[in-house]
Design a protein around this motif. Structure first.
Motif, PDB file in Angstrom:
ATOM      1  N   UNK A  31       0.846  -1.186   0.000  1.00  0.00           N
ATOM      2  CA  UNK A  31       0.000   0.000   0.000  1.00  0.00           C
ATOM      3  C   UNK A  31       0.882   1.237   0.000  1.00  0.00           C
ATOM      4  N   UNK A  32       0.545   2.188  -0.841  1.00  0.00           N
ATOM      5  CA  UNK A  32       1.315   3.422  -0.915  1.00  0.00           C
ATOM      6  C   UNK A  32       0.867   4.382   0.177  1.00  0.00           C
ATOM      7  N   UNK A  33       1.822   5.088   0.746  1.00  0.00           N
ATOM      8  CA  UNK A  33       1.582   6.025   1.850  1.00  0.00           C
ATOM      9  C   UNK A  33       0.456   7.011   1.540  1.00  0.00           C
ATOM     10  N   UNK A  34       0.534   7.638   0.375  1.00  0.00           N
ATOM     11  CA  UNK A  34      -0.466   8.639   0.024  1.00  0.00           C
ATOM     12  C   UNK A  34      -1.853   8.029  -0.107  1.00  0.00           C
ATOM     13  N   UNK A  35      -1.929   6.784  -0.567  1.00  0.00           N
ATOM     14  CA  UNK A  35      -3.230   6.116  -0.658  1.00  0.00           C
ATOM     15  C   UNK A  35      -3.827   5.893   0.731  1.00  0.00           C
ATOM     16  N   UNK A  36      -2.989   5.481   1.666  1.00  0.00           N
ATOM     17  CA  UNK A  36      -3.476   5.263   3.041  1.00  0.00           C
ATOM     18  C   UNK A  36      -3.976   6.569   3.646  1.00  0.00           C
ATOM     19  N   UNK A  37      -3.245   7.661   3.402  1.00  0.00           N
ATOM     20  CA  UNK A  37      -3.678   8.957   3.930  1.00  0.00           C
ATOM     21  C   UNK A  37      -4.983   9.408   3.290  1.00  0.00           C
ATOM     22  N   UNK A  38      -5.095   9.221   1.973  1.00  0.00           N
ATOM     23  CA  UNK A  38      -6.263   9.726   1.253  1.00  0.00           C
ATOM     24  C   UNK A  38      -7.549   9.011   1.643  1.00  0.00           C
ATOM     25  N   UNK A  39      -7.441   7.798   2.145  1.00  0.00           N
ATOM     26  CA  UNK A  39      -8.644   7.076   2.557  1.00  0.00           C
ATOM     27  C   UNK A  39      -9.254   7.661   3.827  1.00  0.00           C
ATOM     28  N   UNK A  40      -8.459   8.401   4.586  1.00  0.00           N
ATOM     29  CA  UNK A  40      -8.942   9.175   5.740  1.00  0.00           C
ATOM     30  C   UNK A  40      -9.808   8.359   6.690  1.00  0.00           C
ATOM     31  N   UNK A  41      -9.375   7.144   6.978  1.00  0.00           N
ATOM     32  CA  UNK A  41     -10.092   6.323   7.950  1.00  0.00           C
ATOM     33  C   UNK A  41     -10.045   6.985   9.328  1.00  0.00           C
TER      34      UNK A  41
END
Length: 332
Positions: A197-207
């Motif tokens: 998983x890419x860092x920016x993708x994890x951030x963008x999901x805003x869980x």
């Protein structure tokens, strides 16, 4: 100075005088009965727009680091099934993402296992096995070593979730001057294995993470020894014990919100972690972060940002003052 000698009541003889203690320092510290995450919450509420960390020209405010850490905590809980007490490997060079990931892990109620980013696959395999970690967060340049370490383990022993970041995402590429221009290796991007998983993708999901669950005596950080006499061993530190060093270090060095801290000792190591991250977060200070030692860069940063505090090792001082450019730096 007043005589602080004591008398042995049984012999009537004077005992040794109490050693001198600086007048501006307390003889004991009162440590908060809270977890480490609470320190970031408080400082972000007090200083929301103040820079917490500056990395090659890019400033991250206290509130921005808090928001990103919450997003990482939410990803850990909702996508990586991390629960209270689970171990999460954290393997990066010094960078803002290290700070975000560390506090994201703590916010999720899990245990941070800081790992030397210079380790190779066989060493990484030991960390995975010994901690029973199912999740690792790391710099993208380490993906090949992580992949190799995982491949050497049985299926049920392997990491199940991997989150990787490129360092260049945290710095500004264009600069007005050379004071803190990033080196080429910071700007490099590395291909990631399928499923990472890419860092920016994890951030963008805003869980949104669950409610804070950690208490002062819960396990928080588990750094490993150097392994001089055998396999490295985990050292167990609760929120309370790390809080002692963060609070005590700030009092001893008189660090507050007006201070600017140069952080170059590795954050995976106890000293670098306390004086380059936990302490500044508790004290509301701004961190100027270096990923590795570079005497020319250190001199420029000290001059440019008017550094007030720098915890280091003596060889760094010797190296800095031996630089041909030392006379050009404002080290006052």
């Amino acid at each position: 100075m007043r005589d602080e000698s004591t008398t042995d009541s049984s012999s009537g003889l004077s005992a040794s005088p109490v050693p001198y203690w600086p007048a501006d320092l307390p003889r004991e510290i009162v440590v908060p009965e809270t977890n480490l995450w609470h320190n970031l919450e408080v400082s972000a509420a007090r200083f929301p727009t103040k820079p917490l960390v500056i990395f090659f020209g890019r400033a991250f405010s206290f509130s921005e680091i808090r928001s990103q850490a919450e997003a990482i905590a939410g990803w850990l809980q909702q996508e990586a099934a991390v629960r209270k007490g689970h171990r999460v490997l954290l393997c990066m060079q010094n960078c803002p993402q290290f700070m975000v990931a560390c506090y994201g892990i703590l916010r999720a109620g899990a245990v941070v296992v800081p790992v030397n980013p210079m380790n190779k696959a066989e060493e990484l395999k030991h960390y995975i096995l010994d901690t029973k970690a199912s999740v690792a967060i790391y710099g993208s340049e380490l993906d090949g070593e992580i992949e190799s370490a995982n491949a050497r383990l049985a299926g049920d022993q392997r990491l199940k979730h991997r989150l990787a970041t490129h360092y260049e995402e945290a710095c500004i590429h264009d600069h007005d001057g050379p004071a803190d221009a990033p080196p080429a290796w910071i700007l490099a991007r590395h291909e990631l294995a399928p499923g990472v998983v890419h860092w920016q993708d994890a951030l963008s999901r805003a869980h949104v993470p669950d409610a804070v669950c950690s208490r002062a005596d819960d396990l928080a950080i588990m750094p490993y020894t150097s392994g001089t006499t055998g396999l490295t061993k985990g050292c167990m530190h609760s929120h309370r014990t790390v809080m002692h060093t963060a609070v005590g270090g700030g009092r001893w060095l008189s660090i507050g919100p007006e201070c600017t801290v140069l952080a170059v000792l590795p954050l995976f190591h106890g000293t670098g972690m306390v004086y380059g991250m936990h302490g500044p977060i508790y004290n509301g200070s701004t961190v100027i972060m270096m990923p590795r030692w570079d005497r020319a860069l250190a001199g420029r940063l000290i001059s440019h940002y008017r550094i007030t505090h720098w915890t280091n090792i003596s060889t760094m001082i010797v190296d800095l003052l031996s630089s041909p450019s030392a006379a050009k730096f404002d080290l006052s």
